[in-house]
Each structure stands twice: as C-alpha cells, then as structure tokens.
Design a protein around this motif. Structure first.
Motif, PDB file in Angstrom:
ATOM      1  N   LEU A 114      81.713 -10.552 107.120  1.00 48.47           N
ATOM      2  CA  LEU A 114      81.570 -10.717 105.715  1.00 48.47           C
ATOM      3  C   LEU A 114      81.642  -8.952 106.156  1.00 48.47           C
ATOM      4  O   LEU A 114      80.813  -7.914 106.769  1.00 48.47           O
ATOM      5  CB  LEU A 114      79.779 -11.058 105.707  1.00 48.47           C
ATOM      6  N   VAL A 115      82.494  -8.633 105.258  1.00 49.57           N
ATOM      7  CA  VAL A 115      82.535  -7.418 104.523  1.00 49.57           C
ATOM      8  C   VAL A 115      81.543  -6.666 104.168  1.00 49.57           C
ATOM      9  O   VAL A 115      81.831  -7.203 102.776  1.00 49.57           O
ATOM     10  CB  VAL A 115      84.836  -7.290 104.735  1.00 49.57           C
ATOM     11  N   LEU A 116      81.239  -5.752 104.620  1.00 49.52           N
ATOM     12  CA  LEU A 116      79.902  -4.522 103.863  1.00 49.52           C
ATOM     13  C   LEU A 116      81.182  -3.245 103.481  1.00 49.52           C
ATOM     14  O   LEU A 116      80.633  -2.490 105.107  1.00 49.52           O
ATOM     15  CB  LEU A 116      78.455  -4.523 104.270  1.00 49.52           C
ATOM     16  N   PRO A 117      81.373  -3.157 102.556  1.00 51.17           N
ATOM     17  CA  PRO A 117      82.089  -1.684 102.154  1.00 51.17           C
ATOM     18  C   PRO A 117      81.306  -0.530 102.705  1.00 51.17           C
ATOM     19  O   PRO A 117      82.005   1.204 101.211  1.00 51.17           O
ATOM     20  CB  PRO A 117      82.638  -2.257 100.518  1.00 51.17           C
ATOM     21  N   ARG A 131      72.895 -20.391 109.000  1.00 50.73           N
ATOM     22  CA  ARG A 131      72.174 -21.296 109.209  1.00 50.73           C
ATOM     23  C   ARG A 131      72.751 -23.571 108.467  1.00 50.73           C
ATOM     24  O   ARG A 131      72.928 -23.987 108.867  1.00 50.73           O
ATOM     25  CB  ARG A 131      70.784 -21.725 108.806  1.00 50.73           C
ATOM     26  N   ASP A 132      73.105 -23.131 107.032  1.00 48.23           N
ATOM     27  CA  ASP A 132      73.937 -23.742 106.400  1.00 48.23           C
ATOM     28  C   ASP A 132      75.154 -24.272 106.942  1.00 48.23           C
ATOM     29  O   ASP A 132      75.901 -25.569 106.974  1.00 48.23           O
ATOM     30  CB  ASP A 132      74.071 -24.141 104.827  1.00 48.23           C
ATOM     31  N   LEU A 133      76.006 -23.388 107.661  1.00 46.94           N
ATOM     32  CA  LEU A 133      77.442 -23.079 107.293  1.00 46.94           C
ATOM     33  C   LEU A 133      77.740 -23.987 108.989  1.00 46.94           C
ATOM     34  O   LEU A 133      78.704 -24.469 109.130  1.00 46.94           O
ATOM     35  CB  LEU A 133      78.114 -22.192 107.096  1.00 46.94           C
ATOM     36  N   GLY A 134      76.447 -24.214 109.925  1.00 46.70           N
ATOM     37  CA  GLY A 134      76.930 -24.011 111.611  1.00 46.70           C
ATOM     38  C   GLY A 134      77.798 -22.994 112.101  1.00 46.70           C
ATOM     39  O   GLY A 134      77.757 -23.407 113.495  1.00 46.70           O
ATOM     40  N   GLN A 135      77.700 -22.042 111.132  1.00 45.84           N
ATOM     41  CA  GLN A 135      78.678 -20.334 112.571  1.00 45.84           C
ATOM     42  C   GLN A 135      77.674 -19.981 111.929  1.00 45.84           C
ATOM     43  O   GLN A 135      77.784 -19.526 110.803  1.00 45.84           O
ATOM     44  CB  GLN A 135      80.254 -20.809 111.450  1.00 45.84           C
ATOM     45  N   PRO A 136      78.051 -18.537 113.164  1.00 43.94           N
ATOM     46  CA  PRO A 136      77.477 -17.070 112.637  1.00 43.94           C
ATOM     47  C   PRO A 136      78.444 -16.544 111.422  1.00 43.94           C
ATOM     48  O   PRO A 136      79.367 -16.511 111.631  1.00 43.94           O
ATOM     49  CB  PRO A 136      77.866 -16.509 113.600  1.00 43.94           C
ATOM     50  N   ILE A 137      77.663 -15.815 110.405  1.00 44.50           N
ATOM     51  CA  ILE A 137      78.102 -14.574 110.151  1.00 44.50           C
ATOM     52  C   ILE A 137      78.400 -13.495 110.642  1.00 44.50           C
ATOM     53  O   ILE A 137      76.902 -12.868 110.170  1.00 44.50           O
ATOM     54  CB  ILE A 137      77.975 -15.024 108.455  1.00 44.50           C
ATOM     55  N   VAL A 138      78.958 -12.362 110.894  1.00 39.87           N
ATOM     56  CA  VAL A 138      79.053 -11.002 111.405  1.00 39.87           C
ATOM     57  C   VAL A 138      79.071 -10.459 110.295  1.00 39.87           C
ATOM     58  O   VAL A 138      80.589 -10.010 109.377  1.00 39.87           O
ATOM     59  CB  VAL A 138      80.053 -11.627 112.587  1.00 39.87           C
ATOM     60  N   LEU A 139      78.372  -9.354 110.301  1.00 50.78           N
ATOM     61  CA  LEU A 139      78.598  -8.047 108.833  1.00 50.78           C
ATOM     62  C   LEU A 139      79.362  -6.864 109.233  1.00 50.78           C
ATOM     63  O   LEU A 139      78.732  -6.454 110.904  1.00 50.78           O
ATOM     64  CB  LEU A 139      77.242  -7.804 108.874  1.00 50.78           C
ATOM     65  N   MET A 140      80.685  -7.246 108.731  1.00 49.98           N
ATOM     66  CA  MET A 140      81.454  -6.127 109.319  1.00 49.98           C
ATOM     67  C   MET A 140      81.226  -4.328 108.497  1.00 49.98           C
ATOM     68  O   MET A 140      81.721  -5.257 106.941  1.00 49.98           O
ATOM     69  CB  MET A 140      83.015  -6.474 109.679  1.00 49.98           C
ATOM     70  N   HIS A 141      80.440  -3.832 108.815  1.00 52.59           N
ATOM     71  CA  HIS A 141      80.905  -2.289 107.527  1.00 52.59           C
ATOM     72  C   HIS A 141      82.088  -2.043 107.683  1.00 52.59           C
ATOM     73  O   HIS A 141      82.969  -1.363 108.640  1.00 52.59           O
ATOM     74  CB  HIS A 141      79.701  -1.616 108.106  1.00 52.59           C
ATOM     75  N   TYR A 183      87.662 -17.065 106.453  1.00 54.42           N
ATOM     76  CA  TYR A 183      87.332 -16.856 107.528  1.00 54.42           C
ATOM     77  C   TYR A 183      86.746 -15.261 107.522  1.00 54.42           C
ATOM     78  O   TYR A 183      86.399 -14.395 108.086  1.00 54.42           O
ATOM     79  CB  TYR A 183      87.345 -17.084 108.550  1.00 54.42           C
ATOM     80  N   THR A 184      87.221 -14.124 106.120  1.00 59.40           N
ATOM     81  CA  THR A 184      86.808 -12.714 105.615  1.00 59.40           C
ATOM     82  C   THR A 184      86.590 -12.953 104.607  1.00 59.40           C
ATOM     83  O   THR A 184      87.364 -14.173 103.705  1.00 59.40           O
ATOM     84  CB  THR A 184      88.102 -11.908 106.322  1.00 59.40           C
ATOM     85  N   ILE A 185      85.855 -12.738 104.201  1.00 60.40           N
ATOM     86  CA  ILE A 185      85.182 -12.287 102.406  1.00 60.40           C
ATOM     87  C   ILE A 185      84.539 -11.498 102.795  1.00 60.40           C
ATOM     88  O   ILE A 185      84.459 -10.653 103.657  1.00 60.40           O
ATOM     89  CB  ILE A 185      83.675 -13.706 102.592  1.00 60.40           C
ATOM     90  N   ALA A 186      83.871 -10.325 101.854  1.00 62.77           N
ATOM     91  CA  ALA A 186      83.161  -9.480 101.170  1.00 62.77           C
ATOM     92  C   ALA A 186      82.665  -9.249 100.088  1.00 62.77           C
ATOM     93  O   ALA A 186      82.752  -9.861  99.371  1.00 62.77           O
ATOM     94  CB  ALA A 186      84.612  -7.798 101.022  1.00 62.77           C
TER      95      ALA A 186
END
Length: 326
Positions: A41-44, A64-74, A96-99
């Motif tokens: 997850l891209v944080l701008p 928790r719902d997706l069953g995979q970590p969501i990693v914050l990326m600045h 696998y990449t959202i923002a």
C-alpha cells in the motif's frame, strides 16, 4: 503384434510424466486464490503524518480479512502526487500494489504537465473518508482569531508565512483565494508532510498552517485552531468556519484507494469487500476521529464518478481564479 509400437525408454517415460505433472499443476497454480502474497500500500506522504496511523490501522484490519500482510510503503513527493502517480505507469495490474488517492492527484494535470491521466490510468477501488482542513497557529502566536490574522496580513502583505503540504493542494489554493478576498497576500510555503509543517509552526518558524491532521496538535495544546474550511462547525472545537466569517469557502476532500488500470474486476471486488469490512474496525474509526476525518464510503464506481466530477469542478475553479499551469 503391432511392430510399429515401441516401448518408451525410461528417460522418455520420466520426461512424459514430468510434462504431464506440469500440465496438471498449471491450472491449479492459475487458480491460486487472491491474494497469495503480501500487498503493498503506497502512501504518497512522508512517515509521521496523519495518514500513517490511519492507514496502518486500516491495513491491519484488511490484512486479517485477506489473509496476507498489507505493507505500507512511503513514496512522498510533489505534494503527495508522486507516490500515487507511480501506479499510473505500471504495466501490470495484479492487485499486489495499491495506493492512497486524494484530490491533488486528480487535479495534477490541470496545474502541471504530467504523462498520465487520473481518470483513465487507475482502477478506483473504494472511497474511504473525508479530510478536514483547519487553520492553525502556535498557541503563543499573537493572533487569537482569523479576522485578527487577516487584519495583520493586510498591514504586512507577504510577511505572514502560511504553510501547506504541496504546491498544488486545494488547501494551498484556498489560502491564496482567502488572501485575495481579504485584500492581502501570504508567503506560501510548501512542505513535504504534516509532521514537518507542524514542527515548524510549533517552533514559530512558520506563522500559519492550513491543512488536515491538526486534531492531536490542537488537543495537545500545541497549536490554536482559528477556523475550519468545513460546511459546519466541528463539535469538538470552539472554532468558527471560514464560511461563517464571511468567506464562502468549503473544502471537501475525500481520500480512497486505487490500483493500476485494468485490474481484474474479481480482484477489485475482493479488495473492496476487505476494505469495507476494515472501515468498520473500531481502531480505524478511532484514528479517523482523532484526526477529525469523516467516514465516507464509496464504491469504486462511485469514487471514479466523483473523480470525474471533481476534475471538472477544479478546472472551472482554476479558470475563475486565473491559475496558469506550471
């Protein structure tokens, strides 16, 4: 006996079995449920601002719902545009990449030259909440009200410094509009993120800060809230709106999530459902309240419709104030 038939050698038989196994495994691999690995997850914006704790708690709930970590990326830059814009040029939309999307990204082509289109180059996933913009000064600053600040600015045009995150943010544009209506001008100072700007105003290196994320600083007694760009007063604070002080200005600024264009609708639906569920998480709602953000859920389609309408509103507004692209 058919003499044209010859038994396979052991090596050929082994190769045939491997090939058969590979072909049988291929559909199973292709049918691997999404997601099967961590999501970025891209944080701008830089670390330390209001988006950090808000989207961290949201990401934890969605994980928790997706069953995979969501990693914050600045990925800060260009007033919060660079990070989100990086998805517009991605060739692969695999979920696998959202923002984080916000209005400065939607407005970008109207104020500067860019090689992407915010209305065509993203898959809009969900609208989440609305930002609240306030005008704050240090608690020991001489101005107790917005009229006092504007009166002083009229006596000293260009002397009062006013900070915002991003040179093309609506908050920066409205600061300039407010100055024009008041018959003065501010020294407009862009910052990379809210954390840096708040440190500057608290330390009296910056006179005024006009952006979201002021809640913890006001509640902690570090800054004074002079007014808000909301339609109505915030119940938590004894501060007027800019509109009720005679300046017809209200800032509506929703934020949400996007992915690169052409995302598989099934993946988009899975992400949307996970974040809808996460948006009801008490820890996330507590963060929204702390930073005076209002929950405002939108479907991906509704958020895309909003983006198109906002683009046209900004086009009209910028033409009215005579803004020229850089």
């Amino acid at each position: 006996m058919n003499r044209s038939f010859r038994p396979l050698s052991r090596r050929a038989a082994l190769g045939a079995l491997i090939a058969l196994g590979a072909s049988a495994a291929a559909p199973a691999f292709a049918a691997d449920p999404y997601p099967s690995k961590p999501i970025q997850l891209v944080l701008p914006f830089p670390p330390g601002g209001s988006f950090d704790p808000i989207f961290r708690t949201l990401a934890e709930a969605a994980s928790r719902d997706l069953g995979q970590p969501i990693v914050l990326m600045h990925k800060p830059g260009a007033g919060g545009v660079t990070g989100t814009a990086s998805l517009a040029t991605m060739n692969e939309a695999d979920g696998y990449t959202i923002a984080v999307m916000h209005n400065s990204v939607i407005r970008a082509p109207l104020v500067q030259k860019v090689s992407w289109d915010p209305l065509k180059d993203f898959s809009y996933l969900i609208g989440l909440a609305g930002l609240t913009t306030g005008i704050v000064v240090a608690t020991d600053a001489p101005w107790k009200t917005l009229p006092e600040l504007l009166a002083d600015a009229r006596k000293r045009p260009g002397a009062v410094s006013w900070g915002n995150v991003g040179a093309i943010s609506i908050n920066r544009i409205y600061a300039e509009r407010l100055a024009r209506q008041a018959g003065t001008s501010f020294n407009l100072v862009p910052y990379k993120g809210g954390s840096e700007a708040f440190q500057a105003v608290i330390g009296r290196h910056l006179d005024v800060y006009g952006d979201p994320g002021f809640g913890p600083q006001v509640q902690g007694g570090k800054v004074r809230l002079l007014a808000t760009f909301t339609a109505e007063r915030l119940k938590r604070y004894d501060a007027p709106t800019v509109k009720e002080l005679g300046h017809d200005m209200v800032i509506e600024s929703p934020v949400g999530l996007v992915a690169p264009k052409n995302l598989d609708p099934k993946i988009a639906a899975r992400l949307h459902a996970a974040f809808v569920k996460a948006a009801a998480d008490p820890a996330y709602l507590q963060q929204l309240e702390l930073f005076d953000m209002q929950p405002k859920l939108m479907t991906g389609e509704s958020y895309a419709d909003y983006a198109r309408a906002q683009f046209e509103r900004d086009r009209k507004m910028l033409a009215e104030i005579g803004f020229k692209p850089e």
